[in-house]
Write a protein that holds these residues in place. Structure first.
Motif, mmCIF file in Angstrom:
data_model
loop_
_atom_site.group_PDB
_atom_site.id
_atom_site.type_symbol
_atom_site.label_atom_id
_atom_site.label_comp_id
_atom_site.label_asym_id
_atom_site.label_seq_id
_atom_site.Cartn_x
_atom_site.Cartn_y
_atom_site.Cartn_z
ATOM 1 N N GLY A 58 0.801 -1.217 0.000
ATOM 2 C CA GLY A 58 0.000 0.000 0.000
ATOM 3 C C GLY A 58 0.837 1.271 0.000
ATOM 4 O O GLY A 58 1.890 1.353 0.643
ATOM 5 N N ASN A 59 0.393 2.265 -0.740
ATOM 6 C CA ASN A 59 1.020 3.581 -0.672
ATOM 7 C C ASN A 59 0.033 4.618 -1.195
ATOM 8 O O ASN A 59 -0.895 4.287 -1.927
ATOM 9 C CB ASN A 59 2.330 3.631 -1.464
ATOM 10 N N HIS A 60 0.259 5.847 -0.837
ATOM 11 C CA HIS A 60 -0.533 6.950 -1.382
ATOM 12 C C HIS A 60 0.427 8.075 -1.742
ATOM 13 O O HIS A 60 1.198 8.546 -0.900
ATOM 14 C CB HIS A 60 -1.562 7.453 -0.373
ATOM 15 N N ARG A 61 0.366 8.490 -2.996
ATOM 16 C CA ARG A 61 1.276 9.505 -3.491
ATOM 17 C C ARG A 61 0.557 10.848 -3.619
ATOM 18 O O ARG A 61 -0.570 10.923 -4.101
ATOM 19 C CB ARG A 61 1.856 9.085 -4.842
ATOM 20 N N ILE A 62 1.240 11.901 -3.196
ATOM 21 C CA ILE A 62 0.718 13.261 -3.298
ATOM 22 C C ILE A 62 1.714 14.071 -4.112
ATOM 23 O O ILE A 62 2.912 14.087 -3.806
ATOM 24 C CB ILE A 62 0.526 13.899 -1.908
ATOM 25 N N THR A 63 1.248 14.707 -5.157
ATOM 26 C CA THR A 63 2.136 15.494 -6.006
ATOM 27 C C THR A 63 2.582 16.764 -5.274
ATOM 28 O O THR A 63 2.081 17.099 -4.191
ATOM 29 C CB THR A 63 1.437 15.864 -7.318
ATOM 30 N N ALA A 64 3.511 17.487 -5.869
ATOM 31 C CA ALA A 64 4.114 18.640 -5.201
ATOM 32 C C ALA A 64 3.209 19.860 -5.158
ATOM 33 O O ALA A 64 3.408 20.762 -4.324
ATOM 34 C CB ALA A 64 5.424 18.997 -5.902
ATOM 35 N N GLU A 65 2.192 19.915 -6.024
ATOM 36 C CA GLU A 65 1.391 21.125 -6.155
ATOM 37 C C GLU A 65 0.793 21.639 -4.840
ATOM 38 O O GLU A 65 0.861 22.852 -4.565
ATOM 39 C CB GLU A 65 0.272 20.921 -7.185
ATOM 40 N N PRO A 66 0.188 20.780 -3.993
ATOM 41 C CA PRO A 66 -0.453 21.337 -2.784
ATOM 42 C C PRO A 66 0.520 21.963 -1.794
ATOM 43 O O PRO A 66 0.089 22.692 -0.888
ATOM 44 C CB PRO A 66 -1.131 20.105 -2.166
ATOM 45 N N LEU A 120 10.677 20.168 3.808
ATOM 46 C CA LEU A 120 9.776 21.082 3.113
ATOM 47 C C LEU A 120 10.228 21.283 1.672
ATOM 48 O O LEU A 120 9.406 21.311 0.749
ATOM 49 C CB LEU A 120 9.730 22.422 3.839
ATOM 50 N N ASP A 121 11.538 21.386 1.467
ATOM 51 C CA ASP A 121 12.054 21.525 0.105
ATOM 52 C C ASP A 121 11.733 20.298 -0.730
ATOM 53 O O ASP A 121 11.408 20.411 -1.927
ATOM 54 C CB ASP A 121 13.562 21.757 0.150
ATOM 55 N N LYS A 122 11.797 19.129 -0.119
ATOM 56 C CA LYS A 122 11.525 17.881 -0.854
ATOM 57 C C LYS A 122 10.067 17.785 -1.286
ATOM 58 O O LYS A 122 9.769 17.407 -2.425
ATOM 59 C CB LYS A 122 11.911 16.678 0.001
ATOM 60 N N VAL A 123 9.121 18.110 -0.389
ATOM 61 C CA VAL A 123 7.712 17.998 -0.786
ATOM 62 C C VAL A 123 7.334 19.076 -1.791
ATOM 63 O O VAL A 123 6.489 18.858 -2.662
ATOM 64 C CB VAL A 123 6.772 18.034 0.441
ATOM 65 N N LYS A 124 7.978 20.252 -1.710
ATOM 66 C CA LYS A 124 7.706 21.290 -2.700
ATOM 67 C C LYS A 124 8.256 20.927 -4.071
ATOM 68 O O LYS A 124 7.727 21.340 -5.097
ATOM 69 C CB LYS A 124 8.312 22.622 -2.244
ATOM 70 N N THR A 125 9.335 20.150 -4.072
ATOM 71 C CA THR A 125 9.989 19.786 -5.329
ATOM 72 C C THR A 125 9.370 18.561 -5.978
ATOM 73 O O THR A 125 9.136 18.539 -7.188
ATOM 74 C CB THR A 125 11.491 19.529 -5.088
ATOM 75 N N SER A 126 9.099 17.531 -5.167
ATOM 76 C CA SER A 126 8.661 16.257 -5.755
ATOM 77 C C SER A 126 7.400 15.676 -5.146
ATOM 78 O O SER A 126 6.861 14.700 -5.675
ATOM 79 C CB SER A 126 9.789 15.220 -5.646
ATOM 80 N N GLY A 127 6.927 16.200 -4.042
ATOM 81 C CA GLY A 127 5.733 15.639 -3.423
ATOM 82 C C GLY A 127 6.051 14.633 -2.341
ATOM 83 O O GLY A 127 7.198 14.500 -1.900
ATOM 84 N N LEU A 128 5.032 13.887 -1.933
ATOM 85 C CA LEU A 128 5.117 13.021 -0.759
ATOM 86 C C LEU A 128 4.512 11.665 -1.058
ATOM 87 O O LEU A 128 3.501 11.566 -1.756
ATOM 88 C CB LEU A 128 4.364 13.692 0.405
ATOM 89 N N VAL A 129 5.135 10.620 -0.511
ATOM 90 C CA VAL A 129 4.585 9.269 -0.566
ATOM 91 C C VAL A 129 4.346 8.788 0.854
ATOM 92 O O VAL A 129 5.256 8.816 1.691
ATOM 93 C CB VAL A 129 5.526 8.284 -1.290
ATOM 94 N N VAL A 130 3.125 8.355 1.138
ATOM 95 C CA VAL A 130 2.789 7.716 2.408
ATOM 96 C C VAL A 130 2.763 6.217 2.163
ATOM 97 O O VAL A 130 2.072 5.746 1.246
ATOM 98 C CB VAL A 130 1.419 8.182 2.933
ATOM 99 N N THR A 131 3.513 5.457 2.942
ATOM 100 C CA THR A 131 3.520 4.015 2.776
ATOM 101 C C THR A 131 3.530 3.343 4.145
ATOM 102 O O THR A 131 3.744 3.996 5.168
ATOM 103 C CB THR A 131 4.722 3.554 1.917
#
Length: 388
Positions: A292-300, A362-373
């Motif tokens: 399982g994982n959920h990916r969130i793009t960088a836009e938000p 913060l720089d990482k999520v602004k650049t590439s987004g976030l993965v919850v796993t």
């Protein structure tokens, strides 16, 4: 005489349910729904749904999985993915363009994967309405072109020319089956009309498997292109590509019917309209096999500061002794968001999880987004709020 008629009717009623009836023009409901949507597959390859392995307990090679969908964007793509590796369950199903309803023909190797761990249906920019499983014998094929065979070169310079007479019985919903041999890694087919233009976007680089591939016509536009070529010996289609030899072409037709029996159907989680500040709202299972994982793009995250936090709401699964969660960078190898060389796992006890940011994360999520796993829980909601 009445006894004779009664006996005859009883025999007829006994035989009828087991008779497929194709020779008499009858057809029984064989296409069975195994998943009901809607399930939105949004942008950025971040959404998917697990097609459960139980549906394939009695499946056999040649059976067909069909995904019916709507709201597909012009650039939409789809995939049937192995939950263990995230690669396609076969190379030709790792990534393909979405036109009309798309299908996967089962092989013994694919069935083994599906029974063991199911498969994810993913991609981007379309919405799943229904997924069905149909016995292979409900599809019949007529070979309409027998060569001479064409070996496709790496530079895409070779193509086979098929006359209009091959397609006089072709209708909406039928499939074109390309029989291939000498298939190389990365083999792809390009199906074109008589003007050398692709029939539709989905036929520009159609992945070719060990035995070929099947393209189903589920839109009037490509069918009209073939009809515009005329009749007889006029060239109506050109088939090119790379890395395979085209041996034969057949027309595949579905001769059964769809069953409306929904016994045992898998239902997609309810979808919610996101409220301001919500990044996710629904029911996404993170099973015990770590798939399982959920990916969130960088836009938000573009306007975020270190004062903002992400809050995750979830429900624990009953059969997991050690539920855990981690946060990864949505890029490459999904490295831990903290910058650690190894994933940082947080145990779950049923209370909400709060993710705070430092300058690096913060720089990482602004650049590439976030993965919850993680594993052992059902994700129900993700919020992005200011801690001030």
């Amino acid at each position: 005489m009445k006894k004779v008629i009664l006996i005859a009717l009883c025999c007829f009623n006994y035989i009828l349910p087991s008779f497929t009836g194709r020779g008499w023009g009858w057809a029984f409901a064989e296409e069975r729904t195994i998943l009901l949507g809607p399930k939105t597959i949004g942008p950025g390859w971040k959404d998917n749904i697990l097609l459960e392995g139980r549906h394939f307990a009695t499946a056999k090679a040649g059976d067909v999985v069909t995904v019916y969908h709507d709201q597909a964007k012009r650039t939409a793509q789809a995939a049937f993915q192995d939950p263990k590796s995230w690669k396609g369950v076969a190379p030709e199903y790792g990534c393909f363009n979405v036109g009309g309803p798309f299908r996967m023909t089962l092989t013994d190797e694919i069935i083994a994967t599906l029974r063991d761990r199911g498969c994810f249906i993913g991609g981007h920019d379309y919405r799943i309405l229904r997924v069905t499983l149909t016995p292979g014998e409900e599809f019949v094929e007529k070979i309409v072109w027998r060569g001479p065979a064409k070996q496709m070169k790496p530079d895409w310079s070779v193509s086979a020319e098929l006359p209009a007479s091959c397609f006089k019985t072709l209708k909406l919903g039928d499939g074109l089956r390309l029989h291939a041999s000498k298939v190389e890694a990365g083999a792809a087919a390009k199906i074109m009309d008589f003007t050398w233009n692709v029939l539709e976007r989905a036929t520009d680089g159609l992945p070719v498997g060990p035995d070929g591939c099947t393209y189903y016509i589920n839109d009037d536009a490509p069918l009209l292109k073939l009809q515009l070529a005329g009749t007889g010996d006029n060239i109506a289609m050109r088939i090119g590509g790379k890395g395979y030899r085209l041996d034969r072409v057949g027309i595949v037709q579905f001769v059964g019917q769809r069953s409306e029996d929904l016994t045992g159907v898998q239902r997609a989680p309810k979808e919610y309209k996101l409220e301001p500040g919500e990044l996710f709202h629904g029911e996404k299972v993170f099973p015990n096999n770590w798939s399982g994982n959920h990916r969130i793009t960088a836009e938000p995250f573009q306007e975020c500061t270190e004062n903002d936090v992400v809050i995750l709401h979830y429900e624990l699964l009953k059969d997991c002794p050690n539920p855990q969660i981690s946060f990864r960078e949505n890029r490459g190898k999904w490295r831990d968001l903290s910058g650690s060389a190894e994933p940082q796992w947080q145990p779950l006890d049923g209370t909400d999880v709060v993710l705070t940011f430092d300058e690096q994360s913060l720089d990482k999520v602004k650049t590439s987004g976030l993965v919850v796993t993680g594993l052992g829980f059902t994700l129900t909601r993700i919020e992005l709020i200011s801690a001030q």
